[in-house]
Design an enzyme around this catalytic site. Sequence first.
Site, PDB file in Angstrom:
ATOM      1  CG  ASP A 142      -3.214   1.887   9.474  1.00  0.00           C
ATOM      2  OD1 ASP A 142      -2.582   1.564   8.456  1.00  0.00           O
ATOM      3  OD2 ASP A 142      -3.642   1.054  10.291  1.00  0.00           O
ATOM      4  CG  HIS A 143      -1.717   4.938   2.804  1.00  0.00           C
ATOM      5  ND1 HIS A 143      -1.165   4.206   1.768  1.00  0.00           N
ATOM      6  CD2 HIS A 143      -2.527   5.852   2.218  1.00  0.00           C
ATOM      7  CE1 HIS A 143      -1.602   4.665   0.611  1.00  0.00           C
ATOM      8  NE2 HIS A 143      -2.432   5.652   0.841  1.00  0.00           N
ATOM      9  CB  SER A 144      -2.449  -0.737   6.291  1.00  0.00           C
ATOM     10  OG  SER A 144      -3.431  -0.586   7.303  1.00  0.00           O
ATOM     11  CB  ALA A 165       0.391   2.182   9.511  1.00  0.00           C
ATOM     12  CB  SER A 182      -0.914   0.009   1.236  1.00  0.00           C
ATOM     13  OG  SER A 182      -0.149  -0.018   2.440  1.00  0.00           O
TER      14      SER A 182
END
Length: 363
Positions: free
Chosen positions: A296-298, A158, A137
């Site tokens: 959180d970029h997950s 993240a 991601s």
Amino acid sequence: MTMARYVTMMALLYSVGILFQGCDSDVKCRDDNGNEVDWYILYKLPNVNGYGLSYLYMDESTNGWKVSTKAINSDSGTLANTLKPLLDFYKRKTEDHGYMLYNDQPPDLYVRPSASFGHSKGVVMLDKQTGVWLSHSTPKFPKYRTNDFWPDSGSVNAQTFMCVTYSYDEFKEIGLQLKYIHAYSYDYDIPKTFHDDLRCVAQRSCYPKEKPWFRVKMLTSMNGRKFSSFAKYTRFGDDLYSGLIVNYFEQNLYVKSWGKMRGPLSSNCSSSIPHHVYNVIEVKFLKNESFSDTVDHSKWCVTPDGGWTCIADMNREKSQMKRGGGAICTENLAVVKAFSSIIESYETCELASSHSDAQDREF
């Protein structure tokens, strides 16, 4: 020993060394110690309390999360060890080696791929025996044609990574999955003798032209582990999670995606679908420290009451209903437990309903 015999012996030892070096350089997922693994999942932590380059790791042997002692940009960490065949290829153009790097946010700041391409990020590397599909991601990863593979911006949020080792033959199907995703390839070298579909995707010259606008395929790893690959093309026109994945698993789905979106989709508690899709708002790691989806970029989802976990490409966002993307899912109870255990809070149906009412009043 005569000089002739010495030269012959040294030549033999050199050739054997090359042989073993070639074996060491096989294209496979590798852990922090450089050991071959069938698959792994990484969760890079956000830049909160100094964790920006720290990551959690799991594979078949760990039975859940393990804290890595290395930084994610280390030249001896999991990512560097996995990418080594690619970095070696840049130096000496290894014969019968192919790769493709794709990212809707490529390293070149001056390139802005059309929204017709998928919201997807990944690395494909293979030779005529094995290969890896590393889905992730992280924008601008990996930087290319350099050993410095980690982007400067990569420490902030993240991110998640999933690597699976497959046989060469499986990449025909992987090429078709990437065709539906319509991945934006920004660097590649796929020999003409390799799979046509993969080469076509790498050249950005093919995409689906007829229904159905999605494809679900079971892929088999080198060690026989089954992975379900979901891919949707832009003309599918619906959310990856509530429009596709939840219908296959028939279990309530908890989805973690980016928290800074212009048009976020609320948790889907509609009576028109038998199972709900909940947005994960906050996760909890290390020493019970929590962080929100805004750092959180997950992208991942899990069925806590079932057995499935997916590492995905897409957010639950209105504009991404019209974009390609996908997910790679594993039916593994240890992985389900690991992801379920970090869910600190999620958007309930009541909260989703209030958000929907507010949106209705606004428009």
